[in-house]
Design an enzyme around this catalytic site. Sequence first.
Site, PDB file in Angstrom:
ATOM      1  CG  HIS A  78      45.706  41.410  56.593  1.00 40.51           C
ATOM      2  ND1 HIS A  78      46.008  42.419  57.422  1.00 40.51           N
ATOM      3  CD2 HIS A  78      45.644  40.182  57.845  1.00 40.51           C
ATOM      4  CE1 HIS A  78      45.625  42.282  58.682  1.00 40.51           C
ATOM      5  NE2 HIS A  78      45.038  41.175  58.754  1.00 40.51           N
ATOM      6  CG  HIS A 235      40.102  41.448  60.654  1.00 41.03           C
ATOM      7  ND1 HIS A 235      40.910  42.105  59.386  1.00 41.03           N
ATOM      8  CD2 HIS A 235      41.906  40.603  60.858  1.00 41.03           C
ATOM      9  CE1 HIS A 235      42.277  41.991  59.275  1.00 41.03           C
ATOM     10  NE2 HIS A 235      42.407  41.869  60.704  1.00 41.03           N
ATOM     11  CG  ASP A 239      43.332  37.784  60.115  1.00 39.88           C
ATOM     12  OD1 ASP A 239      44.123  38.562  60.271  1.00 39.88           O
ATOM     13  OD2 ASP A 239      42.904  38.562  61.489  1.00 39.88           O
ATOM     14  CG  HIS A 262      47.275  34.345  63.078  1.00 39.70           C
ATOM     15  ND1 HIS A 262      46.791  34.512  61.855  1.00 39.70           N
ATOM     16  CD2 HIS A 262      46.518  35.687  63.219  1.00 39.70           C
ATOM     17  CE1 HIS A 262      46.534  35.329  61.575  1.00 39.70           C
ATOM     18  NE2 HIS A 262      46.842  36.237  62.671  1.00 39.70           N
TER      19      HIS A 262
HETATM   20 ZN   LIG Z   1      43.857  40.595  61.065  1.00 42.70          ZN
END
Ligand SMILES: [Zn+2]
Length: 308
Positions: A78, A235, A239, A262
């Site tokens: 973030h 969001h 990311d 991720h």
């Molecule tokens: Zn996040």
Amino acid sequence: MPYQRTIKHEINFSGIGLHIGKRVNLTLKPAPPNTGIIFRRIDLPHSQPTRAILANITDGTLATTIGNNGTGVNTIEHLLAALTGLGIDNIIVELDAPEIPILDGSAVQFVNFLRAARVKYQTVLKRFVVIKKPIVVSCDDKYIEAFPSDRFIIEYTIEFDHPIIGMQSLKWEFSYKSFIKDICSARTFCLREDVEKLRANGFAQGGSLENAVVVDKNGILNKEGLRFPDEFVRHKILDLIGDLSLLGHPIVGYIKAYKSGHKLNHQFLRTLLNQFEKWELSEIVHSNKQWKFQKAFQSPFLSLPYDQ
Ligand SMILES: [Zn+2]
């Protein structure tokens, strides 16, 4: 001309680490051109400063982690997104714990701190990773694709088998203004049952409705509700912006992501860096409404010009 940026003044703040559940103190410091984003653990006197690039990533399970076990820094994405969103290329992040504070679960407070420290233009041009040919990575039904474009665009789709989250899709074009208005305040989210599982395994000790949107099958548990009707996909875009910054340079291209996280984000970066013929490192000069590219000679990945 897109010159590199840092901050004018050093700034201090603190917050709770999501997984460790303890207060973390941070200092952000200006850095010279071509430094990149450097993390330094000041609670460990012998730990090495670590640059936020893919080669230094050690984990992507719950968040993006940089550096070795024991001396690493967790949940950097973030803050990285906020730096990309404000166009900040060079900064030193010092902290006294293994985790960046979660704050409100979005990047808006990082943006506010950085803006309070004032963005400063430097005398060296930015260099961009410019996508020249399509790049694809996939895992099961998840994928990320990148296509050539003269802008930075993210088209993201999530599809959760959950009555409240469901399917959301958003095509978003990067600009500093739109990052601040449309993306930086989108909070991280989780399912109520996942929070209970994480806690039982020692994670998310600092997690609360103050720093995440929590959903169960009946609705949103946070009293204030959502900040955007499609806050979840926003969001995920946040990311991805943070993870893409691990290239060490801003990216120029059309990125299409489906159900990524991720780990797949990191896999995409690894694939991109290995396929040299599909991208180039360029200084972009904006003139007469045409993007002109000037090939740069140095590779960002060979040297870490960091003066201690
Ligand atoms: Zn996040």
